[in-house]
Design an enzyme around this catalytic site. Structure first.
Site, PDB file in Angstrom:
ATOM      1  CG  LEU A 273      43.974 -63.271   7.226  1.00 21.67           C
ATOM      2  CD1 LEU A 273      44.644 -63.688   8.050  1.00 21.67           C
ATOM      3  CD2 LEU A 273      43.008 -63.662   8.330  1.00 21.67           C
ATOM      4  N   GLY A 274      43.369 -58.029   7.621  1.00 21.86           N
ATOM      5  CA  GLY A 274      43.612 -57.253   8.290  1.00 21.86           C
ATOM      6  C   GLY A 274      43.778 -56.759   7.463  1.00 21.86           C
ATOM      7  CD  GLN A 275      41.606 -51.709   4.532  1.00 24.04           C
ATOM      8  OE1 GLN A 275      40.179 -52.931   4.191  1.00 24.04           O
ATOM      9  NE2 GLN A 275      41.580 -50.711   3.504  1.00 24.04           N
ATOM     10  CG  PHE A 278      52.197 -48.425   3.435  1.00 20.90           C
ATOM     11  CD1 PHE A 278      52.260 -47.607   2.331  1.00 20.90           C
ATOM     12  CD2 PHE A 278      53.064 -48.920   4.403  1.00 20.90           C
ATOM     13  CE1 PHE A 278      52.987 -46.233   3.578  1.00 20.90           C
ATOM     14  CE2 PHE A 278      52.727 -48.041   4.791  1.00 20.90           C
ATOM     15  CZ  PHE A 278      53.034 -46.554   4.141  1.00 20.90           C
ATOM     16  N   GLY A 279      48.355 -52.054   2.177  1.00 21.17           N
ATOM     17  CA  GLY A 279      48.017 -53.088   1.943  1.00 21.17           C
ATOM     18  C   GLY A 279      47.186 -53.631   2.693  1.00 21.17           C
ATOM     19  CD  GLU A 280      42.347 -55.483   0.569  1.00 18.88           C
ATOM     20  OE1 GLU A 280      42.062 -53.933   0.981  1.00 18.88           O
ATOM     21  OE2 GLU A 280      42.964 -56.339   0.156  1.00 18.88           O
ATOM     22  CG  ASP A 386      57.890 -51.372  10.464  1.00 18.81           C
ATOM     23  OD1 ASP A 386      57.191 -50.403  11.898  1.00 18.81           O
ATOM     24  OD2 ASP A 386      56.815 -51.527  10.104  1.00 18.81           O
TER      25      ASP A 386
END
Length: 526
Positions: A273-275, A278-280, A386
């Site tokens: 779904l996204g990247q 710091f990760g996916e 955040d």
């Protein structure tokens, strides 16, 4: 809802800047324009109502100066008075060998309810025994078992459900009154050419003798009788009751009993779904049965021990506007398993095809949902760190939930921990947090003000044309973003309250939630 037309003003008068008058401003927005009030065909229709101008302690968007009570939308009641026979409110398919599948309306004997969110139950229909999610059932023959009874959902949530344009006039639900203890409220969808789709709320009062009434001339011995009567006769209501308000199944509290630290092999990553840095993020399946979202963290992003300790706190944060943390894989690479939100991040949603159809009423509603979730975080003495559109997730019917709360403080990447590095979200961060590391709920409030600009500009990067270093310097010297195009002054003033220099002078999320209540709801007897 709609916005009021703003009087033409010099753009400098629209800023909440604390800079000296001769400072040069970059990336200013044009003066406010009247937004297009044509509702999108696939979003909620809402009557056009004006936004008021700001006064001292304003009710900016038709709301109150105190926030709605926020409660979990669970309809099941706890065992009381020795009641052990419950009825299923929804279908449930077992996810593990120890779970019990059941159908809506099935009667269940509770064997042991001391297991927290999952109860051991025996089906009186199938004769099988297993664990069930406690928020999927209600005591038999109780008001909670009625399909039209929504319990302690907030007034705001009832409006969101009823304002679905697919609901016919007279769609209804009954909920607990938020203003009078022991009373109920009948919420009904209505429609007329002048106001469009709107909601009317009728207080259901209780007689000393135990009966119920909306008007004293017509009284009933039970809520069931009241609903049956008004389903046949309007008798003073805006419309007779037609359909029970549709709703989706609630999220279970966790994936299953004792499913917290789970084996990596139990997860199947299916669609990326996204990247990020710091990760996916993946859509996937747990145990071959349950759709979930899976956040995979790059090794070295954070300490597994620190993450697991923080996750124990995070899983206790439960609110209808927070993305629920289901489970974790605590060995590197760390996996974070949460509920799946079908529309992805708010940032992508705003910038995508659906974003162009969103009008101010929907955007304000989304802001109110986020404020509701953050008001809960505030009450729990937690800090997000955040808060931005990229960390808000969107589901069906424009439902918004706050995600990734608390993870930011665990990140060990030097480009992030330096706070002014390339990976740090400086444009969303309060000055005291960016400069001195003072992250508090008040720095989250600052970030919420920035998030409001993301909503009103459909995902535009804050402080357009400025780099991170310039933003930090200018903000510290008093610069504040001007009012975005098509944004009412009252909403911009709310942003400016979030950006006050002194953190203690910034509003609470409870206050922000109250100010963002919709003007589209008509008040009747409540």
């Amino acid at each position: 809802m709609g916005s009021s037309k703003s009087k033409p003003k010099d753009p400098s008068q629209r800023r909440c800047s604390l800079e000296p008058p001769d400072s040069t401003h970059h990336g200013g927005f044009p003066a406010s324009q009247t937004p297009n009030k044509t509702a999108a065909p696939d979003t909620h229709r809402t009557p056009s109502r004006s936004f008021g101008t700001v006064a001292t302690e304003p009710k900016l968007f038709g709301g109150f100066n105190t926030s709605d009570t926020v409660t979990s939308p669970q309809r099941a009641g706890a065992l009381a008075g020795g009641v052990t026979t419950f009825v299923a409110l929804y279908d449930y398919e077992s996810r593990t060998e120890t779970d019990l599948s059941f159908k809506k309306g099935e009667r269940l004997q509770i064997v042991n309810n001391t297991e927290g969110d999952w109860w051991l139950a025996h089906s009186l229909t199938t004769g099988q025994t297993g664990y069930i999610p406690s928020n999927y059932v209600a005591p038999s023959d109780s008001i909670q078992a009625e399909e039209w009874y929504f319990g302690k959902i907030t007034r705001r949530e009832s409006e969101r459900l009823l304002l679905n344009p697919e609901n016919p006039r007279g769609t209804f639900l009954v909920r607990e009154s938020e203003t009078t203890k022991g009373a109920y409220c009948l919420s009904v969808s209505d429609f007329d050419n002048a106001k469009g789709l709107n909601v009317k709320h009728y207080k259901i009062r209780k007689l000393d003798s135990g009966g119920f009434y909306i008007t004293s001339r017509t009284q009933f011995s039970s809520l069931q009788q009241l609903v049956a009567y008004y389903s046949k006769h309007a008798d003073g209501l805006c419309h007779r009751l037609t359909n029970v308000c549709p709703t989706s199944k609630p999220q279970t509290q966790g994936l299953a009993k004792d499913a917290w630290e789970i084996p990596r092999e139990s997860l199947r990553l299916e669609v990326k779904l996204g990247q990020g840095c710091f990760g996916e993020v993946w859509m996937g399946t747990w145990n071959g049965t349950t759709r979930v979202a899976i956040k995979t963290l790059k090794p070295g992003t954070m300490s597994p021990e620190a993450f697991l300790q923080e996750a124990q706190v995070m899983k206790k944060l439960r609110h209808e506007k927070l993305v629920q943390l289901y489970a974790v894989v605590s060995e590197e690479p760390i996996y974070i398993v949460t509920e799946y939100m079908s529309k992805g991040s708010l940032l992508d949603f705003l910038k995508g095809e659906m974003g162009k159809y969103l009008r101010l009423p929907q955007l304000v509603d989304m802001a109110a949902q986020i404020a509701s979730g953050m008001a809960y975080v505030e009450r729990m003495n937690y800090v997000h760190r955040d808060l931005r559109a990229a960390n808000i997730l969107v589901g069906e019917n424009l439902v918004c939930k706050v995600a990734d709360f608390g993870l930011a403080r665990l990140i060990e990447d030097n480009e992030y921990t330096a706070r002014q590095g390339a990976k740090f979200p400086i444009k969303w961060t309060a000055p005291e947090a960016a400069l001195y590391g003072r992250f508090t709920i008040k720095s989250d409030v600052w970030s919420f003000g920035i998030l409001l600009t993301e909503l009103t500009t459909k995902g535009r990067v804050p402080y357009p044309g400025m780099g991170n270093g310039e933003v930090l310097d200018r903000v510290e010297r008093g610069y504040r973003m001007p009012c975005p195009p098509e944004c009412p002054e009252s909403l911009h003033d709310l942003m400016c309250q979030c950006w006050r220099r002194d953190p203690e002078e910034r509003p609470t999320f409870e206050y922000l939630q109250a100010q963002l209540l919709p003007a589209c709801v008509l008040e009747v007897a409540e």
